[in-house]
Scaffold this motif. Structure first.
Motif, short mmCIF file in Angstrom:
data_model
loop_
_atom_site.label_atom_id
_atom_site.label_comp_id
_atom_site.label_asym_id
_atom_site.label_seq_id
_atom_site.Cartn_x
_atom_site.Cartn_y
_atom_site.Cartn_z
N GLU A 88 0.82 -1.22 0.00
CA GLU A 88 0.00 0.00 0.00
C GLU A 88 0.84 1.26 0.00
OE1 GLU A 88 -3.12 -0.09 2.96
OE2 GLU A 88 -3.56 -2.19 2.52
N GLY A 89 2.03 1.17 -0.59
CA GLY A 89 2.91 2.32 -0.65
C GLY A 89 2.69 3.17 -1.89
N ARG A 90 3.54 4.17 -2.00
CA ARG A 90 3.50 5.08 -3.14
C ARG A 90 4.94 5.45 -3.46
NH1 ARG A 90 -0.02 7.79 -5.79
NH2 ARG A 90 0.22 9.92 -6.49
N PHE A 91 5.29 5.40 -4.74
CA PHE A 91 6.64 5.74 -5.17
C PHE A 91 6.56 6.97 -6.04
CE2 PHE A 91 10.21 5.75 -8.06
CZ PHE A 91 11.27 5.38 -7.26
N ASP A 92 7.38 7.97 -5.72
CA ASP A 92 7.46 9.20 -6.52
C ASP A 92 8.94 9.45 -6.79
OD1 ASP A 92 7.47 11.72 -7.65
OD2 ASP A 92 6.10 12.59 -6.17
N LEU A 93 9.34 9.31 -8.04
CA LEU A 93 10.75 9.47 -8.40
C LEU A 93 11.29 10.83 -7.95
CD1 LEU A 93 13.22 8.24 -9.83
CD2 LEU A 93 12.36 9.22 -11.97
N ALA A 94 10.47 11.86 -8.01
CA ALA A 94 10.90 13.21 -7.62
C ALA A 94 11.40 13.25 -6.16
CB ALA A 94 9.77 14.21 -7.82
N ALA A 95 10.84 12.39 -5.32
CA ALA A 95 11.24 12.34 -3.91
C ALA A 95 12.65 11.77 -3.74
CB ALA A 95 10.23 11.52 -3.11
N PHE A 96 13.19 11.18 -4.79
CA PHE A 96 14.52 10.56 -4.72
C PHE A 96 15.61 11.45 -5.31
CE2 PHE A 96 11.76 7.10 -3.89
CZ PHE A 96 12.48 6.22 -3.09
N MET A 97 15.28 12.70 -5.63
CA MET A 97 16.28 13.62 -6.15
C MET A 97 17.44 13.69 -5.15
SD MET A 97 16.59 15.23 -8.94
CE MET A 97 15.16 15.91 -9.71
N GLY A 98 18.66 13.62 -5.66
CA GLY A 98 19.82 13.59 -4.78
C GLY A 98 20.34 12.18 -4.52
N ARG A 99 19.54 11.19 -4.91
CA ARG A 99 19.96 9.78 -4.82
C ARG A 99 19.91 9.18 -6.22
NH1 ARG A 99 17.07 5.80 -0.91
NH2 ARG A 99 18.94 4.61 -1.35
N LYS A 100 20.58 8.06 -6.40
CA LYS A 100 20.48 7.32 -7.66
C LYS A 100 19.33 6.33 -7.53
CE LYS A 100 24.75 6.44 -6.75
NZ LYS A 100 26.05 5.80 -6.68
N VAL A 101 18.70 6.03 -8.67
CA VAL A 101 17.57 5.10 -8.66
C VAL A 101 17.69 4.16 -9.85
CG1 VAL A 101 15.06 4.87 -8.72
CG2 VAL A 101 16.08 6.88 -7.62
N VAL A 102 17.53 2.87 -9.58
CA VAL A 102 17.41 1.87 -10.64
C VAL A 102 15.92 1.65 -10.86
CG1 VAL A 102 17.76 -0.55 -11.27
CG2 VAL A 102 19.57 0.71 -10.07
N VAL A 103 15.48 1.86 -12.09
CA VAL A 103 14.09 1.59 -12.47
C VAL A 103 14.15 0.44 -13.46
CG1 VAL A 103 12.01 2.52 -13.55
CG2 VAL A 103 13.48 4.03 -12.19
N TYR A 104 13.67 -0.72 -13.04
CA TYR A 104 13.67 -1.84 -13.98
C TYR A 104 12.24 -2.27 -14.29
CZ TYR A 104 13.10 -5.65 -10.47
OH TYR A 104 12.63 -6.50 -9.50
N PHE A 105 11.99 -2.50 -15.56
CA PHE A 105 10.68 -2.93 -16.03
C PHE A 105 10.74 -4.41 -16.35
CE2 PHE A 105 10.77 1.60 -16.82
CZ PHE A 105 9.49 2.02 -16.50
N TYR A 106 9.73 -5.13 -15.92
CA TYR A 106 9.67 -6.57 -16.19
C TYR A 106 8.25 -6.93 -16.64
CZ TYR A 106 7.58 -6.81 -11.52
OH TYR A 106 6.77 -6.63 -10.43
#
Length: 155
Positions: free
Chosen positions: A20-38
């Motif tokens: 029941e979470g929520r992910f917002d890429l903008a909230a990760f500014m300043g960190r690196k993020v791996v986004v993988y699609f499967y």
């Protein structure tokens, strides 16, 4: 449909997630993020990929890198998938397809001569400024998570 390229600004990415979470890429500014699609939760390749990223999650965290896997599965299916295989990565649900289309991974595929639309197995490494630092298309699962980790460490 446009394919995203390295150095491009990563498109907006806001999704419901497992638990029941929520992910917002903008909230990760300043960190690196791996986004993988499967393509689909609880299928052999997708399970292996999720397990491989999960095995390395502590090393990704040590490299200041978050990891999210995205499919068009429902949140309920993602919850079962994560629990069944003890996955440690965030799983995002793109049920309506807006994210997979915006990221250019909703593509025409062929299987046994039949054509259909589906998710390309692809990975994007986003840098601290929100730009795409590296793109992997048509990913082969074996060794992929380790390769992504090595690139993330160098970034």
């Amino acid at each position: 449909m446009t394919q995203l390229t390295e150095n491009a600004v990563a498109p907006a990415l806001v999704l419901a997630t497992d638990g029941e979470g929520r992910f917002d890429l903008a909230a990760f500014m300043g960190r690196k993020v791996v986004v993988y699609f499967y393509p689909k939760a609880d299928t052999p390749g997708c399970t292996t990929e999720g397990q491989d990223f999960s095995t390395l999650i502590d090393q990704f965290e040590a490299a200041d890198t978050a990891v999210i896997g995205i499919s068009r599965d429902t949140v309920k299916k993602l919850d079962r998938f994560k629990s069944k295989h003890d996955l440690k990565v965030i799983l995002g649900s793109d049920e309506d397809g807006t994210v997979t289309e915006a990221w250019g991974v909703w593509i025409q595929k062929k299987l046994y001569g039949r054509e259909y639309m589906g998710i390309e197995r692809a990975t994007f490494l986003i840098d601290r400024e929100g730009r795409i630092a590296r793109v992997w298309h048509n990913v082969k699962v074996k060794g992929h998570a380790q390769e992504v980790l090595e690139v993330a460490k160098e970034l």
